[in-house]
Scaffold this active site. Sequence first.
Site, short mmCIF file in Angstrom:
data_model
loop_
_atom_site.label_atom_id
_atom_site.label_comp_id
_atom_site.label_asym_id
_atom_site.label_seq_id
_atom_site.Cartn_x
_atom_site.Cartn_y
_atom_site.Cartn_z
N CYS A 89 0.82 -1.22 0.00
CA CYS A 89 0.00 0.00 0.00
C CYS A 89 0.85 1.27 0.00
CB CYS A 89 -0.90 0.03 1.24
SG CYS A 89 -2.14 -1.25 1.31
N HIS A 107 -6.12 1.86 6.00
CA HIS A 107 -6.61 0.90 5.01
C HIS A 107 -7.13 -0.32 5.74
CE1 HIS A 107 -7.10 -1.78 1.72
NE2 HIS A 107 -5.99 -2.47 1.94
N HIS A 109 -9.79 -4.00 5.52
CA HIS A 109 -10.51 -4.98 4.70
C HIS A 109 -11.92 -5.17 5.27
CE1 HIS A 109 -6.65 -7.00 2.90
NE2 HIS A 109 -6.75 -5.72 2.61
N GLU A 130 -27.84 10.99 10.33
CA GLU A 130 -27.13 11.88 11.25
C GLU A 130 -25.62 11.70 11.21
OE1 GLU A 130 -26.67 14.76 14.35
OE2 GLU A 130 -28.28 14.33 12.92
N HIS A 192 -12.37 -5.75 -2.01
CA HIS A 192 -11.08 -5.62 -1.33
C HIS A 192 -11.22 -4.92 0.02
CE1 HIS A 192 -6.55 -4.36 -1.74
NE2 HIS A 192 -6.92 -4.41 -0.47
#
Length: 244
Positions: A89, A107, A109, A130, A192
């Site tokens: 990443c 990040h 999953h 809200e 993903h």
Amino acid sequence: MSSQDVLIHSDDPCHPANLICTLCKQFFHNNWCTGTGGGISIKDPNTNYYYLAPSGVQKEKMTPEDLFVMDAQTLEYLRSPKLYKPSACTPLFLACYQKKDAGAIIHTHSQNAVICSLVFGDEFRIANIEQIKAIPSGKVDPVTKKPMALSFFDTLKIPIIENMAHEDELIDDLHKTFKDYPDTCAVIVRRHGIFVWGPTIDKAKIFNEAIDYLMELAIKMYQMGIPPDCAIGEEKKHLKMASP
């Protein structure tokens, strides 16, 4: 203590090296970062160093010694753990730092993100809830000059991009979302997970939690036949459930 280890050892629980480990453990227990999946990167505002979770580490067991540290100016690693390689990443994190002026990127999953990526097309949409008020609008208050959040009546839109065999191959589509959705603080990757960023790790965490809540709610609305972005008062017209 070596000069490299000085970068990751601190008694301050808010130091990036400590925060990444704490949050990764929390996200593991939230079922967001299991099986070594997911990651976090934080920019230290005091040093302009990027702290990055490595690839292949069990997030609930991660320690500061497992982290990479990168110079934000030269993009050279100042510290590299012996047992792990950089996260795939990393190019995506760097793009968020450089193009979105992010202070942190998360990040996960998340199963909610994955399910939403199967239900929605090119973008996730939800309105009139809200919790949307926790998400930034991308606009600035003309009087206070402070960033403004979305309102209850706004529609949250998050782009969805297609997954690739390798995470670094997502970079072109990520750059496209920056252009097409300049105000977004997140992007969903189909089948993903999700990337969420913010000016600080606290803000990124808030955005991530709020978005996951909204995605879970959208899934439940979808199961009931209610479009997540339907107008107020229109919900019952869409209900699949029989009236009591």
